[in-house]
Write a protein that holds these residues in place. Structure first.
Motif, short mmCIF file in Angstrom:
data_model
loop_
_atom_site.label_atom_id
_atom_site.label_comp_id
_atom_site.label_asym_id
_atom_site.label_seq_id
_atom_site.Cartn_x
_atom_site.Cartn_y
_atom_site.Cartn_z
N ALA A 240 17.85 37.53 -18.84
CA ALA A 240 16.56 37.02 -19.32
C ALA A 240 16.03 37.93 -20.42
CB ALA A 240 15.56 36.93 -18.18
N PHE A 241 15.39 37.31 -21.41
CA PHE A 241 14.83 38.05 -22.53
C PHE A 241 13.40 37.56 -22.78
CE2 PHE A 241 19.36 37.72 -23.01
CZ PHE A 241 19.77 38.93 -23.54
N PHE A 242 12.52 38.48 -23.09
CA PHE A 242 11.19 38.05 -23.53
C PHE A 242 10.57 39.10 -24.43
CE2 PHE A 242 11.30 39.17 -19.04
CZ PHE A 242 10.47 40.27 -18.93
N GLU A 243 9.66 38.61 -25.26
CA GLU A 243 8.98 39.47 -26.23
C GLU A 243 7.80 40.18 -25.58
OE1 GLU A 243 9.31 37.11 -30.43
OE2 GLU A 243 8.10 36.19 -28.86
N LEU A 244 7.57 41.40 -26.02
CA LEU A 244 6.41 42.17 -25.56
C LEU A 244 5.78 42.81 -26.79
CD1 LEU A 244 4.75 43.46 -23.22
CD2 LEU A 244 6.37 45.38 -23.32
N THR A 245 4.50 42.51 -27.00
CA THR A 245 3.76 43.12 -28.12
C THR A 245 2.81 44.17 -27.55
OG1 THR A 245 3.86 41.08 -29.41
CG2 THR A 245 2.19 42.69 -30.04
N VAL A 246 2.82 45.36 -28.15
CA VAL A 246 1.97 46.46 -27.69
C VAL A 246 1.13 46.95 -28.86
CG1 VAL A 246 1.91 48.73 -26.59
CG2 VAL A 246 3.77 47.14 -26.06
N GLU A 247 -0.17 47.02 -28.64
CA GLU A 247 -1.08 47.55 -29.66
C GLU A 247 -2.19 48.34 -28.96
OE1 GLU A 247 -3.43 46.18 -33.72
OE2 GLU A 247 -2.96 44.68 -32.19
N ASP A 248 -2.32 49.60 -29.36
CA ASP A 248 -3.31 50.50 -28.79
C ASP A 248 -3.25 50.50 -27.26
OD1 ASP A 248 -5.36 52.38 -28.85
OD2 ASP A 248 -6.91 50.85 -28.66
N GLY A 249 -2.05 50.48 -26.73
CA GLY A 249 -1.86 50.59 -25.29
C GLY A 249 -2.01 49.29 -24.53
N MET A 251 -0.78 45.40 -23.73
CA MET A 251 0.50 44.71 -23.80
C MET A 251 0.34 43.22 -23.56
SD MET A 251 2.73 47.49 -21.63
CE MET A 251 2.38 49.25 -21.87
N GLU A 252 1.12 42.44 -24.32
CA GLU A 252 1.05 40.98 -24.21
C GLU A 252 2.45 40.40 -24.31
OE1 GLU A 252 -0.96 37.19 -26.61
OE2 GLU A 252 -1.60 39.24 -27.04
N LEU A 253 2.79 39.51 -23.36
CA LEU A 253 4.10 38.87 -23.36
C LEU A 253 4.12 37.66 -24.28
CD1 LEU A 253 5.14 38.95 -19.59
CD2 LEU A 253 5.92 40.43 -21.43
N GLY A 254 5.26 37.43 -24.92
CA GLY A 254 5.41 36.28 -25.81
C GLY A 254 6.55 35.39 -25.37
N ARG A 255 7.36 34.93 -26.32
CA ARG A 255 8.47 34.02 -26.04
C ARG A 255 9.44 34.61 -25.02
NH1 ARG A 255 10.73 34.13 -30.96
NH2 ARG A 255 10.02 32.11 -31.73
N TYR A 256 9.99 33.75 -24.15
CA TYR A 256 11.05 34.20 -23.25
C TYR A 256 12.23 33.24 -23.37
CZ TYR A 256 9.58 30.69 -19.75
OH TYR A 256 9.26 29.52 -19.10
N ALA A 257 13.41 33.76 -23.06
CA ALA A 257 14.63 32.97 -23.21
C ALA A 257 15.68 33.46 -22.23
CB ALA A 257 15.16 33.09 -24.64
N ALA A 258 16.61 32.56 -21.89
CA ALA A 258 17.77 32.93 -21.09
C ALA A 258 18.88 33.36 -22.04
CB ALA A 258 18.23 31.75 -20.24
N ALA A 259 19.91 34.04 -21.51
CA ALA A 259 20.99 34.55 -22.35
C ALA A 259 21.65 33.44 -23.16
CB ALA A 259 22.02 35.27 -21.48
N ARG A 260 21.84 32.27 -22.53
CA ARG A 260 22.52 31.17 -23.23
C ARG A 260 21.73 30.72 -24.46
NH1 ARG A 260 24.11 26.96 -19.91
NH2 ARG A 260 23.85 28.15 -18.00
N ASP A 261 20.42 30.92 -24.46
CA ASP A 261 19.59 30.50 -25.60
C ASP A 261 19.85 31.34 -26.85
OD1 ASP A 261 18.31 28.58 -24.01
OD2 ASP A 261 16.85 30.05 -23.29
N LEU A 262 20.43 32.54 -26.67
CA LEU A 262 20.65 33.43 -27.80
C LEU A 262 22.00 33.21 -28.47
CD1 LEU A 262 18.14 34.82 -26.60
CD2 LEU A 262 19.21 37.01 -27.15
N ILE A 263 22.85 32.36 -27.88
CA ILE A 263 24.14 32.09 -28.50
C ILE A 263 23.91 31.25 -29.75
CG2 ILE A 263 26.39 31.00 -28.22
CD1 ILE A 263 26.14 31.49 -25.22
N ASP A 264 24.46 31.71 -30.85
CA ASP A 264 24.30 31.00 -32.12
C ASP A 264 25.68 30.70 -32.68
OD1 ASP A 264 23.80 30.31 -34.87
OD2 ASP A 264 21.81 31.20 -34.65
N ASP A 265 25.99 29.41 -32.79
CA ASP A 265 27.32 29.02 -33.28
C ASP A 265 27.51 29.37 -34.75
OD1 ASP A 265 27.91 27.98 -30.79
OD2 ASP A 265 27.17 25.98 -31.30
N ALA A 266 26.42 29.73 -35.43
CA ALA A 266 26.51 29.98 -36.87
C ALA A 266 27.18 31.32 -37.20
CB ALA A 266 25.12 29.95 -37.49
N GLY A 267 27.24 32.22 -36.24
CA GLY A 267 27.85 33.51 -36.57
C GLY A 267 27.90 34.45 -35.39
N ARG A 268 28.53 35.59 -35.62
CA ARG A 268 28.65 36.63 -34.62
C ARG A 268 27.93 37.87 -35.11
NH1 ARG A 268 35.05 36.48 -32.85
NH2 ARG A 268 35.06 34.38 -31.94
#
Length: 586
Positions: A240-249, A251-268
C-alpha cells in the motif's frame, strides 16, 4: 705496603655496578608503583564499565536524573583511571620494550575515558531533560519541528567526541598485550561505540527534525506499508502507498494506492547491473519487487521512480512501515472498524496479513482493503492518537520503521542510523533475508528461526561463525480451505507451498566456507552485491514441512569484532538467538 695508586682503579671498576644497582632499584620502585596502579586500574575500569553501561541505559530511557547520577560516577572513575595511568613511572614504562606493550594501551584508554566523561556525557547530563532520546510527541495535532533545538549543540559535540575516542581506541594495538590489558581496552572500546551509536541517533534526529517536519517548508512523503505475508528482504511486499504532506509539524494524508496501481506499461524504472543480475529485471518492472534488495535507500529510490512514472510527482522522502509495527504504535488506542472487523493494536497484524483475504474473494477488493485500512491506521499515528510511544521506539529498533530522504545531506545523516536501513553501508553486519517466490500470501504461516554462534579467540576477536536458518511451514489444515490469494496461483507453485530465496550476506572480513541443508552438503549461488559477498538458496516447503540451512563462515582478517545482525522482519516479531563460544582453533 700496598700501592695506593691501585685504589682509584678499583673505584673506577666499581661504578658500573653501582649504576646497574641504581637502575635495578629504580625498576623495582617503578614496578612497585605499576603494581599498585594495576590494582587501582582494575577497580576503576570495573567502575567505568558499570556506570557507563548504567549511563547508556539512562540515555535510552531518557532518564535525566539517573544520567546525572551515573555520569558523576563515570567521571569519578575516569579520574581515578587517568590518575592510575599517569606519572613518570608510566612515561618510563611506555619506553621499555615489553612494558610499552602494556602501558601504551592503558594510557590511551585512560585518556579516552576522561574525554568521554568530560566532553560527551557531562554536557548531556547538564540538560534539564533528555527529550532528544525520546520519540517526539504530538501536541495540539502537531509535532514541533524545533522541539530538539536546544540539544543540537551538546549532541553534536558528544557525538563527535564519542566517534573520535572509539576510533582512537580501535587504532590501539593490543595484539601483543597481556590478555587482561587487551580485554580492558577492547571492552572500553565496545562501550564507547555503543554509547556513540545511541548519541549519534539522537544527534541525527535533532538535526533532521526541522527540515523533515516541514519547519523549513512543506514536505511531501510517500508512505509504504509492507505486507509481511509475502516476504521481501526488508519485511514484505510493498502493498500500500499513500501521500503524506507535512508543514510546520502538521500532517495530512492524500492519495492512496495499491502496488498494482503503480505498474505502468509505458516504461520501467532504472536499476543497477548488480540488482538486475542478482534479483532479475522484476525490480524495474513491478513495485511489488522493489525491495528484493536489502538496501532500503535503493528500494526508496526505485519506489519514488515508480510513483513519478505513474503520477508525474516526485516525493521528497519515503517512509516504510509494516502491520506489526503499526500494531505496536496503536497499542491501547481506540479500535478501528474496517470490513466489519474491529481492529486494535493487538490484532492488527493478523487482520491485515491474513484475515482480510477471507473477507473478500476479489483480489482487487483485497488490495483495496489493505491500502485503505493501512491509510486509516496510519492517519491515527500522524493525528497524534498513538497511545504507545514505546511502540514507535520498538518499531525503529526492529527495523520495521524506515526512512529515506531525497536530500543528500539529510540522507547522509539517516544512513548513519538504524532508521535509514542502509544495510550495504554497514559492512560489519551479518544479513539473513528472505525473498518470496510463491506469488502468494502463504508466508503468513511460515515460522523462521535464526541462530548465530560466534567463536571467539582469547584476544576477544571472532575467528569464525555458524549461521543456522530454520524455516517451518505452519499451516496444518486443508489447503483447499484457504483463499486463492493466500495459496497462490498453481501455475507458479503448487497450491499452499512456500517457495523463497534465502539470502545470506557475511560480514566484511568473513568468507563462506561451507553450507548444509538438513545435515547434507548443499550448493548455493554466490555473488557480489555492491562490494558485499552474498549467496542465495532456493527452498520449497509443503504444508507441515521444515528445512534447516547451516552456513559456516571463517574470518579472513585478524581482530574482527562481534558483528551485528539484520534479518527480514516477519509476520510475527523476530527472535534470533546469538551465542558466543570459545574458538577451538585459536
Amino acid at each position: 705496603m700496598a700501592d695506593e695508586s691501585a685504589h682509584p682503579r678499583r673505584r673506577r671498576r666499581r661504578w658500573p655496578w653501582m649504576v646497574v644497582g641504581a637502575v635495578l632499584l629504580l625498576l623495582g620502585v617503578m614496578l612497585a608503583f605499576l603494581t599498585y596502579d594495576a590494582a587501582r586500574l582494575t577497580a576503576a575500569a570495573t567502575a567505568v564499565d558499570q556506570h557507563a553501561e548504567a549511563a547508556q541505559e539512562a540515555l535510552a530511557a531518557a532518564d535525566a536524573e539517573a544520567l546525572t547520577r551515573e555520569v558523576a560516577q563515570v567521571k569519578e572513575a575516569a579520574e581515578e583511571f587517568e590518575a592510575a595511568t599517569s606519572g613518570p613511572h608510566w612515561w618510563i614504562a611506555s619506553h621499555l620494550p615489553w612494558l610499552r606493550l602494556q602501558a601504551a594501551p592503558l594510557v590511551a584508554a585512560g585518556e579516552a575515558v576522561g574525554a568521554v566523561a568530560d566532553r560527551a556525557l557531562a554536557p548531556l547530563a547538564g540538560q534539564d531533560s533528555l527529550a532528544a532520546f525520546e520519540v517526539p510527541r504530538f501536541e495540539g495535532g502537531r509535532v514541533d519541528p524545533y522541539v530538539l533545538e536546544e540539544y543540537r549543540g551538546p549532541l553534536a559535540v558528544a557525538s563527535e567526541t564519542l566517534a573520535a575516542e572509539a576510533e582512537t581506541l580501535a587504532g590501539v594495538d593490543t595484539s601483543r598485550s597481556w590478555l587482561p590489558v587487551n580485554d580492558l581496552v577492547r571492552g572500553l572500546e565496545g562501550q564507547i561505540e555503543t554509547l556513540g551509536g545511541l548519541v549519534a541517533g539522537a544527534h541525527a534526529t535533532a538535526e533532521l527534525l526541522p527540515g523533515m517536519l516541514g519547519g523549513e517548508g512543506e514536505r511531501h512523503y510517500l508512505v509504504v506499508v509492507q505486507n509481511n505475508a509475502e516476504p521481501r528482504t526488508t519485511g514484505g511486499l510493498p502493498g500500500a502507498f499513500f501521500e503524506l504532506t507535512v508543514e510546520d509539524g502538521r500532517m495530512e494524508l492524500g492519495r492512496y494506492a495499491a502496488a498494482r496501481d503503480l505498474i505502468d506499461d509505458a516504461g520501467r524504472v532504472a536499476i543497477t547491473e548488480d540488482e538486475e543480475r542478482i534479483f532479475s529485471d522484476r525490480m524495474s518492472t513491478y513495485p511489488h519487487d522493489a525491495n528484493f534488495t536489502p538496501e532500503f535507500p535503493r528500494t526508496a529510490e526505485i519506489l519514488v521512480d515508480f510513483w513519478e512514472l505513474r503520477y508525474g510527482e516526485r516525493p521528497d522522502a519515503v517512509v516504510s512501515i509494516d502491520p506489526v509495527a503499526l500494531g505496536w504504535m496503536l497499542e491501547g488506542s481506540a479500535p478501528l472498524e474496517a470490513g466489519g472487523i474491529e481492529i486494535t493494536g493487538e490484532n492488527l497484524a493478523m487482520v491485515m496479513l491474513n484475515q482480510a483475504y477471507f473477507l473478500y474473494e476479489d483480489p482487487l477488493e483485497q488490495d483495496e482493503f489493505f491500502a485503505r485500512t493501512a491509510a486509516a491506521l496510519f492517519a491515527q499515528v500522524v493525528g497524534g492518537q498513538v497511545a504507545s510511544v514505546s511502540g514507535v521506539e520498538q518499531a525503529i529498533e526492529a527495523h520495521r520503521f524506515l526512512l529515506w530522504s531525497a536530500d543528500a545531506e539529510e540522507q547522509a545523516l539517516l544512513a548513519s542510523t538504524g532508521v535509514g536501513g542502509a544495510f550495504l553501508e554497514s559492512p560489519d553486519t551479518l544479513g539473513v533475508f528472505l525473498n518470496d517466490g510463491s506469488g502468494s500470501k502463504i508466508g503468513y504461516y511460515i515460522g523462521s528461526d535464526v541462530l548465530v554462534t560466534d567463536y571467539q579467540c582469547n584476544d576477544g576477536s571472532i575467528d569464525s561463525m555458524t549461521v543456522e536458518v530454520e524455516l517451518r511451514h505452519g499451516y496444518e489444515g486443508d489447503v483447499a480451505d484457504l483463499p486463492d490469494y493466500i495459496t497462490g496461483i498453481p501455475r507458479f507453485v503448487p497450491r499452499g507451498e512456500f517457495h523463497a530465496n534465502v539470502l545470506v550476506y557475511p560480514p566484511a572480513g568473513f568468507a563462506l566456507t561451507g553450507t548444509t541443508r538438513d545435515g547434507e552438503a548443499m550448493e548455493v549461488v554466490e555473488d557480489v552485491h555492491e562490494g558485499r559477498a552474498m549467496s542465495q538458496k532456493r527452498i520449497e516447503l509443503k504444508p507441515g514441512g521444515q528445512v534447516n540451512l547451516v552456513y559456516e563462515l571463517q574470518a579472513t582478517e585478524a581482530e574482527l569484532g562481534l558483528p551485528g545482525l539484520q534479518m527480514t522482519p516477519g509476520p510475527r516479531p523476530n527472535q534470533p538467538q546469538l551465542l558466543l563460544e570459545q574458538s577451538p582453533s585459536c
